[in-house]
Design an enzyme around this catalytic site. Structure first.
Site, PDB file in Angstrom:
ATOM      1  CB  SER B 125      43.868  42.515  38.283  1.00  0.00           C
ATOM      2  OG  SER B 125      42.463  42.842  36.516  1.00  0.00           O
ATOM      3  CG  ASP B 376      36.507  45.969  39.852  1.00  0.00           C
ATOM      4  OD1 ASP B 376      36.803  46.035  39.195  1.00  0.00           O
ATOM      5  OD2 ASP B 376      37.670  44.920  40.223  1.00  0.00           O
ATOM      6  CG  HIS B 401      40.459  46.424  39.546  1.00  0.00           C
ATOM      7  ND1 HIS B 401      39.527  45.771  39.420  1.00  0.00           N
ATOM      8  CD2 HIS B 401      41.759  46.561  38.300  1.00  0.00           C
ATOM      9  CE1 HIS B 401      39.858  44.952  38.183  1.00  0.00           C
ATOM     10  NE2 HIS B 401      41.335  45.005  38.072  1.00  0.00           N
TER      11      HIS B 401
END
Lengths: 442, 442
Positions: B125, B376, B401
């Site tokens: 991320s 995601d 994710h």
């Protein structure tokens, strides 16, 4: 320009000066040569970087000269810029590189036809370091960099601290018989003469100094003389020039004509030293006396540079009096740190530049030409051997400090002509690769 | 750690937290896997990055997890860190990357045997963006980077602003019949119900909210519900997990079991929406009421992230209600800027990240693996196609994710097993190249 690129607490901006010349620029297939300004007035650098003007037509190039913040007229806080460490807080190489990035974006946005053109960073000395670092940190902004006489390794222990003064000494040794030997002996002569009041008075007269010497001035006097020899080594160009001072061709040779006899009395030796200094400080013949608080053109921003040398740009220098013609002086970080704290309220971070820019571990970068003159003391901290196919070294055997960036001259030695043609070849390759890959994307 | 790497006016330091695991580390031929911490408590990231633990033995690796400044316990000014824009001034990605560089130097200096080992940056991320940016800006520090689910292109107009919510919508559409359609219809149902006092009261009860709704809360309620669907899309993992919340396997499928009938009355639709929300907020069955001011684990530093989203990390999002299941909402920078100024006293610089990190023009960098899960929503701003031989994309068709960073699980789909093995192969190549070229230098 934003005063602080790396924080959001202040929204202050300032006027950053830059110069643009587009006489030979072509919107079709052209390029942008971007001078990454260093510690001085950008007009002065512009006028001493004739190489860019000489190649503009061949590269169909727009020339841009960007002034470094805190120098020339690019003062973030006007007259208060050097007031204290709070105002000086934004004088770093990182902020300067971010300025260049923002300026390139601005030019591409505002000059029709500039957007899809390759930009090449060019700089000399600290500006050469900035050119190389700019390519390393912002490779999306410039397709390559010409880093002329950029001592990117004059940090920490990346090179021996004595290499710089050793090269200065070699220049003098090779420029006339007994020349470096005469200088080597001059320090003790000064020490002996300055032991008495009458000696100091005599020295003041013999060196034609503007202010009478006291015994407290002696270290400063010797530092000033040393810096003069250093500066001469930097500007030992093959033709009469005016970079740091107006000078004859091969000025060290001229200087050394006065320094052929080391084995003379102290007073005669110092009279000869004066003649030698006078070549540097009074080539015009107009100067009435020598001022030991000045060594070079006022276009250099000595105040800003003194701060940078106290923060990021911590370059270890030393002498031992054996491999060089100077009094022995070891590198003393503690002393520097205390001096810096006293003068600016800051302390140096000697390992930061290596942390930030990689030191010797830079082989993953591409498209940088490092050029160095063998006469130039800064070549000791420079990249003088190829690192990879695209990180290449260009050596100029008869070159002093970034001779290659100066305009062409009938007296240019072959080595600098060759260097410039290699540099142009690399730049053309970068430009061609840029247009080739742009073509493929369409 | 220095509070300010980019200025010399302050000499303040703070305690930065990092975790080290060296059970499988080998001094001979080993490596260092360095997690570039993102916006949260580093222990939480450490516990959710099982991949590093799973590959440690194979790579003879020391694991290091570095906490991002202003998160977890790494607070530059303790309790005052979020006090005002002056204290928050040092919360930037550039400072965080410099922290990582200084930390790596510290570890290499202080852990015997670590000095001559290759370091690989790993993150997910925002931490994945940091891993990629770290390799771009400090390639002398890390031989490569694994950037998992890193939306480095979710800036300016590098990707369409609607792509994120479009992917969320696709996840719901594919997870059950009429699922996205039910959600699409729910917004107007909420709007109609919230028109009257009795409707608000009914909604409060139907959704089991902890506090009674007022008409001013309605936009916030809808935002909270939207964020819930977004979070479900992020953590739509193939097995029961507890990342943002404790959840069953394939949670969107579970949610969608309650959302099969879009063509029912407003009140029935909203009762179904509650059942769906309850999967996310109350999988444990212990929750008495739903709190619309919370959507995820408290291990995430929402305060710091809100500041970062108001300064550097400006990600344009939008919806049109046609390509997605949300109410139409255009991207409004002016509104964001005013909100940011009100909350933090700062204004965003939406183009800075692109200036700093290159946007789409990053092909001169090397040795970065960008992995993305197709489920995601962040993959919309990620690198999902190879850029060069050494800037490669790994796509996980059944991944949400950064599924690849999670510990191995019997229910892992083939696509994530393949992704992990590709990632390990790249890491091994980087390590091998490092030792090969180190060998040549001797």
């Amino acid at each position: 320009m934003k005063v602080d690129h790396f924080g959001f607490n202040t929204v202050k901006t300032f006027n950053q000066r830059y110069l643009v010349a587009d006489k030979y620029w072509k919107k079709n297939g052209g390029s942008i040569l971007f001078y990454t300004g260093n510690e001085g007035d950008i007009i002065w650098f512009c006028n001493n970087t004739g190489f860019m003007w000489d190649v503009a037509e061949e590269l169909k190039a727009m020339l841009v000269f960007a002034e470094h913040r805190y120098y020339g007229e690019s003062l973030p806080f006007g007259d208060n810029s050097f007031k204290d460490s709070r105002h000086l807080n934004f004088l770093t190489s990182e902020q300067a590189l971010a300025d260049f990035a923002e300026l390139i974006k601005h030019l591409k946005r505002t000059i029709p036809g500039a957007e899809n053109q390759p930009v090449i960073a060019i700089g000399g000395s600290y500006g050469g370091m900035l050119a190389a670092w700019f390519r390393m940190k912002y490779p999306h902004m410039v397709v390559g960099a010409l880093a002329a006489s950029a001592p990117i390794w004059q940090f920490e222990d990346l090179v021996p601290c004595g290499v710089f003064m050793k090269i200065v000494t070699t220049d003098f040794r090779k420029s006339g018989p007994h020349c470096s030997e005469s200088i080597h002996r001059s320090w003790d002569a000064i020490n002996r003469l300055s032991n008495t009041g009458s000696g100091l008075q005599w020295l003041t007269g013999a060196l034609h100094l503007c202010s009478p010497l006291t015994s407290q001035d002696i270290q400063h006097l010797k530092d000033w003389i040393s810096e003069t020899w250093v500066n001469l080594a930097m500007v030992d160009y093959p033709y009469a020039s005016n970079f740091l001072q107006p000078l004859p061709a091969w000025p060290i040779k001229v200087v050394c004509q006065y320094l052929k006899n080391p084995n003379v009395s102290d007073s005669l030796l110092l009279q000869n030293i004066f003649q030698a200094l006078n070549v540097y400080y009074n080539y015009s013949g107009q100067v009435k006396c020598l001022n030991i608080s000045e060594t070079a053109t006022s276009s250099l921003g000595t105040l800003g540079w003194s701060y940078q040398a106290c923060t990021e740009v911590v370059m270890p220098f030393c002498t031992n009096g054996v491999d060089d013609m100077f009094e022995p002086h070891s590198w003393n970080l503690k002393e520097l740190s205390d001096d810096c704290f006293q003068q600016w309220g800051v302390r140096p971070r000697p390992s930061w530049i290596t942390t930030m820019y990689g030191g010797k571990n830079i082989s993953s970068h591409t498209n940088i030409v490092f050029s160095n003159g063998e006469l130039d003391p800064w070549s000791g901290g420079g990249v003088t051997k190829d690192i990879t196919d695209t990180l290449v070294a260009v050596t100029i055997s008869e070159g002093a400090h970034h001779l290659d960036l100066r305009t062409k001259n009938a007296l240019d030695p072959m080595s600098v002509l060759l260097a410039r043609s290699l540099e142009v070849r690399h730049m053309k390759n970068w430009i061609r690769d840029f247009y080739d890959s742009a073509g493929k994307q369409h």
